[in-house]
Design a protein around this motif. Structure first.
Motif, mmCIF file in Angstrom:
data_model
loop_
_atom_site.group_PDB
_atom_site.id
_atom_site.type_symbol
_atom_site.label_atom_id
_atom_site.label_comp_id
_atom_site.label_asym_id
_atom_site.label_seq_id
_atom_site.Cartn_x
_atom_site.Cartn_y
_atom_site.Cartn_z
ATOM 1 N N ALA A 1 0.838 -1.210 0.000
ATOM 2 C CA ALA A 1 0.000 0.000 0.000
ATOM 3 C C ALA A 1 0.871 1.258 0.000
ATOM 4 N N VAL A 2 1.966 1.253 0.763
ATOM 5 C CA VAL A 2 2.880 2.397 0.772
ATOM 6 C C VAL A 2 3.490 2.577 -0.612
ATOM 7 N N ARG A 3 3.939 1.483 -1.233
ATOM 8 C CA ARG A 3 4.499 1.566 -2.592
ATOM 9 C C ARG A 3 3.485 2.175 -3.565
ATOM 10 N N TYR B 1 4.357 9.525 -7.676
ATOM 11 C CA TYR B 1 5.225 10.674 -7.420
ATOM 12 C C TYR B 1 6.702 10.375 -7.651
ATOM 13 N N ARG B 2 7.029 9.158 -8.081
ATOM 14 C CA ARG B 2 8.439 8.823 -8.316
ATOM 15 C C ARG B 2 9.042 9.776 -9.331
ATOM 16 N N ARG B 3 10.158 10.366 -8.989
ATOM 17 C CA ARG B 3 10.793 11.392 -9.818
ATOM 18 C C ARG B 3 11.042 10.901 -11.234
ATOM 19 N N VAL C 1 12.022 15.070 -2.903
ATOM 20 C CA VAL C 1 11.774 14.845 -1.482
ATOM 21 C C VAL C 1 12.210 13.428 -1.141
ATOM 22 N N ALA C 2 12.988 13.283 -0.099
ATOM 23 C CA ALA C 2 13.420 11.948 0.349
ATOM 24 C C ALA C 2 12.325 11.359 1.222
ATOM 25 N N VAL C 3 11.951 10.130 0.900
ATOM 26 C CA VAL C 3 11.021 9.388 1.742
ATOM 27 C C VAL C 3 11.794 8.182 2.258
ATOM 28 N N HIS C 4 11.977 8.135 3.544
ATOM 29 C CA HIS C 4 12.690 7.028 4.178
ATOM 30 C C HIS C 4 11.631 6.176 4.855
ATOM 31 N N TYR C 5 11.491 4.961 4.392
ATOM 32 C CA TYR C 5 10.448 4.088 4.934
ATOM 33 C C TYR C 5 11.081 2.763 5.310
ATOM 34 N N ALA C 6 10.777 2.309 6.502
ATOM 35 C CA ALA C 6 11.243 1.005 6.952
ATOM 36 C C ALA C 6 10.149 0.389 7.809
ATOM 37 N N ALA C 7 9.891 -0.863 7.616
ATOM 38 C CA ALA C 7 8.910 -1.582 8.424
ATOM 39 C C ALA C 7 9.500 -2.959 8.713
ATOM 40 N N PHE C 8 9.689 -3.265 9.978
ATOM 41 C CA PHE C 8 10.372 -4.491 10.345
ATOM 42 C C PHE C 8 9.918 -4.933 11.736
ATOM 43 N N PRO C 9 10.000 -6.240 11.999
ATOM 44 C CA PRO C 9 9.594 -6.712 13.327
ATOM 45 C C PRO C 9 10.611 -6.337 14.394
ATOM 46 N N LEU C 10 10.125 -5.997 15.560
ATOM 47 C CA LEU C 10 10.993 -5.705 16.703
ATOM 48 C C LEU C 10 11.385 -7.020 17.372
ATOM 49 N N SER C 11 12.519 -7.008 18.026
ATOM 50 C CA SER C 11 12.956 -8.242 18.686
ATOM 51 C C SER C 11 12.290 -8.391 20.047
#
Length: 187
Positions: free
Chosen positions: A154-156, A162-164, A177-187
């Motif tokens: 969904a984020v993609r 808007y991809r340059r 504009v820089a979009v920094h996205y990370a989604a990961f499980p916590l330990s």
């Protein structure tokens, strides 16, 4: 011709990319679709044309960039990206691959967090509409692996128009504009 997105799995290619200038070169070429000389790229990555030429040749060894057809001057060597984006995926059972991936991720995150720090240092010099439109967010989700895949997709999808590289109808006042996205499980 550039492929859409490639997953880099070769540890040698990851090590080749694990340099701030090389990340900058690949980012510029893949995000813009530009065809540039080493001299043109040197100004963007803050190196001499000869050092930039070396980095371009090293990236080409691993298929990350390629020499493009001449723009008319046969003496001029021009370069382009071989993809419009990239991700990494190492063999979890291979210590060398994991180390190469970690080295690349470290360089990438160092560069991205430096950009973020730079933004916060200069944001008060920016127009109010850009300060109000910018965001730094953090949330903890409670999801399954399948739900996380859905969130990522969904984020993609939200970002894709808007991809340059692909945006041909951008308003005159649009900025990178820089979009920094990370989604990961916590330990």
């Amino acid at each position: 011709m550039a492929q859409s997105n490639v997953t880099i799995t070769d540890p040698q290619a990851m090590r080749a990319m694990a340099h701030p200038a090389r990340i900058g070169i690949i980012e510029h070429l893949s995000s813009t679709g530009a065809v540039v000389t080493a001299t043109e790229m040197a100004g963007l990555v803050g190196l001499s044309p000869s050092a930039t030429s070396y980095h371009l040749r090293e990236l080409a060894k691993y298929g990350l960039v390629e020499q493009a057809p001449s723009r008319g001057d046969a003496r001029e060597r021009v370069w382009r990206s071989t993809s419009s984006g990239w991700s990494v995926g190492s063999d979890a059972d291979e210590p060398d691959a994991r180390a190469a991936e970690q080295a690349l991720v470290d360089v990438y995150l160092t560069r991205d967090f430096a950009r973020l720090r730079d933004w916060f240092a200069r944001q008060h010099e920016e127009p109010v509409e850009w300060r109000e439109a910018s965001a730094l967010m953090g949330q903890i989700l409670l999801v399954t692996a399948d739900e996380l895949r859905q969130v990522n997709e969904a984020v993609r999808e939200v970002l894709a128009p808007y991809r340059r590289r692909d945006r041909v109808d951008a308003p005159a006042d649009a900025r990178p504009v820089a979009v920094h996205y990370a989604a990961f499980p916590l330990s």
